[in-house]
Design a protein around this motif. Sequence first.
Motif, PDB file in Angstrom:
ATOM      1  N   LEU A  87       0.840  -1.204   0.000  1.00 18.41           N
ATOM      2  CA  LEU A  87       0.000   0.000   0.000  1.00 18.41           C
ATOM      3  C   LEU A  87       0.876   1.256   0.000  1.00 18.41           C
ATOM      4  N   PHE A  91      -4.652   5.459   2.283  1.00 17.06           N
ATOM      5  CA  PHE A  91      -5.975   4.940   2.636  1.00 17.06           C
ATOM      6  C   PHE A  91      -6.221   5.090   4.142  1.00 17.06           C
ATOM      7  N   MET A  99     -11.464  -3.452   2.489  1.00 16.24           N
ATOM      8  CA  MET A  99     -10.977  -4.205   1.328  1.00 16.24           C
ATOM      9  C   MET A  99     -11.130  -5.711   1.530  1.00 16.24           C
ATOM     10  N   ASP A 124     -10.089   5.682  12.297  1.00 15.06           N
ATOM     11  CA  ASP A 124     -10.063   6.916  11.504  1.00 15.06           C
ATOM     12  C   ASP A 124      -8.655   7.365  11.136  1.00 15.06           C
TER      13      ASP A 124
ATOM     14  N   MET B  10      -5.151   6.600  20.800  1.00 15.60           N
ATOM     15  CA  MET B  10      -3.955   7.186  20.211  1.00 15.60           C
ATOM     16  C   MET B  10      -4.286   8.580  19.690  1.00 15.60           C
ATOM     17  N   PRO B  11      -3.362   9.525  19.833  1.00 15.40           N
ATOM     18  CA  PRO B  11      -3.632  10.840  19.246  1.00 15.40           C
ATOM     19  C   PRO B  11      -3.620  10.734  17.731  1.00 15.40           C
ATOM     20  N   THR B  15      -3.410  12.910  10.894  1.00 15.17           N
ATOM     21  CA  THR B  15      -3.555  11.670  10.150  1.00 15.17           C
ATOM     22  C   THR B  15      -5.014  11.221  10.051  1.00 15.17           C
ATOM     23  N   GLU B  16      -5.923  12.015  10.605  1.00 14.14           N
ATOM     24  CA  GLU B  16      -7.351  11.693  10.489  1.00 14.14           C
ATOM     25  C   GLU B  16      -7.736  11.672   9.012  1.00 14.14           C
ATOM     26  N   THR B  17      -8.599  10.768   8.641  1.00 11.96           N
ATOM     27  CA  THR B  17      -8.998  10.714   7.238  1.00 11.96           C
ATOM     28  C   THR B  17     -10.406  11.259   7.075  1.00 11.96           C
ATOM     29  N   HIS B  19     -14.327  11.733   5.620  1.00 12.45           N
ATOM     30  CA  HIS B  19     -15.512  10.919   5.476  1.00 12.45           C
ATOM     31  C   HIS B  19     -15.970  10.922   4.018  1.00 12.45           C
ATOM     32  N   ARG B 229     -13.647  -0.444  -7.244  1.00  8.39           N
ATOM     33  CA  ARG B 229     -13.473  -1.192  -5.994  1.00  8.39           C
ATOM     34  C   ARG B 229     -12.326  -2.213  -6.114  1.00  8.39           C
ATOM     35  N   ASP B 232      -9.028  -0.601  -5.869  1.00 10.92           N
ATOM     36  CA  ASP B 232      -8.687  -0.364  -4.457  1.00 10.92           C
ATOM     37  C   ASP B 232      -8.033  -1.606  -3.865  1.00 10.92           C
ATOM     38  N   VAL B 233      -8.698  -2.743  -4.066  1.00  9.43           N
ATOM     39  CA  VAL B 233      -8.216  -3.991  -3.455  1.00  9.43           C
ATOM     40  C   VAL B 233      -6.860  -4.391  -4.050  1.00  9.43           C
ATOM     41  N   GLN B 235      -4.478  -2.638  -4.552  1.00 11.30           N
ATOM     42  CA  GLN B 235      -3.398  -1.933  -3.860  1.00 11.30           C
ATOM     43  C   GLN B 235      -2.765  -2.795  -2.769  1.00 11.30           C
ATOM     44  N   ARG B 285      -6.165  13.234  -4.344  1.00 12.15           N
ATOM     45  CA  ARG B 285      -5.989  12.298  -3.241  1.00 12.15           C
ATOM     46  C   ARG B 285      -5.850  13.042  -1.922  1.00 12.15           C
ATOM     47  N   PRO B 290      -7.732   8.220  -1.378  1.00 15.17           N
ATOM     48  CA  PRO B 290      -7.327   7.452  -2.553  1.00 15.17           C
ATOM     49  C   PRO B 290      -8.356   6.458  -3.109  1.00 15.17           C
ATOM     50  N   GLN B 291      -9.585   6.446  -2.563  1.00 10.90           N
ATOM     51  CA  GLN B 291     -10.536   5.437  -3.046  1.00 10.90           C
ATOM     52  C   GLN B 291     -10.939   5.723  -4.498  1.00 10.90           C
ATOM     53  N   HIS B 292     -10.814   4.696  -5.338  1.00  9.19           N
ATOM     54  CA  HIS B 292     -10.989   4.921  -6.773  1.00  9.19           C
ATOM     55  C   HIS B 292     -12.410   5.279  -7.170  1.00  9.19           C
TER      56      HIS B 292
END
Lengths: 253, 348
Positions: A87, A91, A99, A124, B10-11, B15-17, B19, B229, B232-233, B235, B285, B290-292
């Motif tokens: 990866l 992501f 996945m 998250d 964890m803090p 790095t939060e992603t 929605h 999809r 994605d997989v 990857q 991205r 990065p989700q296609h």
Amino acid sequence: MSLLAERLGWAQKGKQILTDVSGEITPGTLLAIIGPNGAGKSSLLHLLAGGERPDSGTVSLDGQLLSSYSAASLARRRAVLTQEQSLLFPFAVRDVVAMGSLLAVNDEDIEHCLRYFSAAELIDRQYLSLSGGERQRVQIARVLLQLLPSLKAGDPAYLFLDEPLNALDLNHQFALMALLESLRDRGFAIACVIHDLVLARRFADQVWVLSNGRLVAKGGAAEVINECLLDEVFMLPEQPRRVMASLLDCAGA
Amino acid sequence: MRYTANSKMMPSAITETRHPNAAYRVLWLLMACLLAALMMAAFVGAARVEWQHWQWRAWQNPEAAILWHIRLPRLCLAAIVGAGLGASGAAMQGLFRNPLADPGLLGIANGAALAVAISLIAIPSSWGLLGLYSISIAAFCGGLICCIVIFLFARRSGGGVAALLLAGLAINALCGAAIGFLTYLSDDQQLRSLSFWTMGSLGGALWTQIAVCCSVLIPALLLLTRSARQLDVLQLGDRSAEYLGIDPRQLQRRTVILAALIVGSCVAVSGVIGFVGLLVPHLLRMLIGPQHRWLLPGSALLGALLLLAADTLARTVVAPAELPVGVITSLLGAPYFLYLLLSQGRRL
């Protein structure tokens, strides 16, 4: 119901990797595949999981050749944790776990799988920002998600893990083995390439020992993992052998 | 005895992603921006365009003719080619599992241009719809061959970024040399067409070209988003994807063909325009992840917007003359590429 390997032989780039390997994995067993580096453990795991086809011999699942199953139907019945680390894109952990299924996945299931391995707080975060051990925990959650339908329905499924203890701290190593035990108790068949003989001795029901591509011993953990194995297969010098032997005795007690 | 692991919180600051809803909103915003940019770009240019020229009755008016026959087709072509380059860049980066893959950098666009050059020299110009398709087919074949060569090379070399870029460099050099040789052989008329394809330009766009380009590009884009999809997989690695029920080879074959089709149909109408396919998925991205399933349509929209803006700049900065649009995209893209190389340096 079982996974049966008969006289497997496999060569790659002109080198014989596996010779004449036979064995059976039945639901409700936790199998440890052990052996020195380059013995062919990962290769055997991939042959058993259907990722590679043997040059000679057969692998059959419930009496049918593994190669006769479609990729999708096989994916419903067995999941594999490989050592691949490819990866490169940022992501989210949530996406990586999702996945594990080609169908739409709800957040509840993703959290459920992460919680199995105390990784729910990572959901998250970005996968690339995680440490090696955290990544491994997420990958294990991903593999569990693949088998979640079987787990919910109570159907036996097959789980293949290639060195799953890599990068895990001691606490998580034990947690993983405990998780595998609980999956075994629910009827899962688990085959696991593992280097830690103490954990193998403590948790595994069955042990296969590979050396130079041959299955040199198989049986219960207590009977197979002993000082003689350390000497003949792992060729440990005397002093570390004695230390290991006493550790193994403790693990077996 | 049961063992449980610690589960300390964890803090997770930067790095939060994001929605999925955020991605959805970004796509709508991009679409609105694209429509607004199309409207605005129609009013900008060497010739003045007024509101009344938009009326259907104003066809006879020379300014209206400029709008309907020159400017609007050009804007549409910029948007379509930009969309194609952006989406094919995103697909190729997914296919090669490599953020530095780009149809231009890997030599695929140049391969398509070489095939067009060969067809221009070998087949005397027979324009019309058939001629347009024959150029598209040549471009597709050229792009496909380069794409397959690069892909096989990437697989053999273990997929290293540096190896991939060097292979692209070699293919670019080879195609450049071959085009140079053809330039030497060509007559004046052929030379003009050749330089048009190698420089990259959206001038001289025709509605028929747009129709031909769309007829290939839109179905290819739709098919590409259908495997989002699976991309994605993929990857996770070929083997892991296989264990999840995907046939990685089939997916890779399909993606290579679709990406080559898209690049081919873009090169056939606009020549080689570099860096759009590199820049766009990368920027996106950062915005939507990065989700296609979001990245592919998003790259199409942002690519359209970017090329439209670049082309508008190209035809207004030195108006009434104009710059080749490839110059603008390279000015934007090349420094960004260098920045990416530097930031990835350790992994190369």
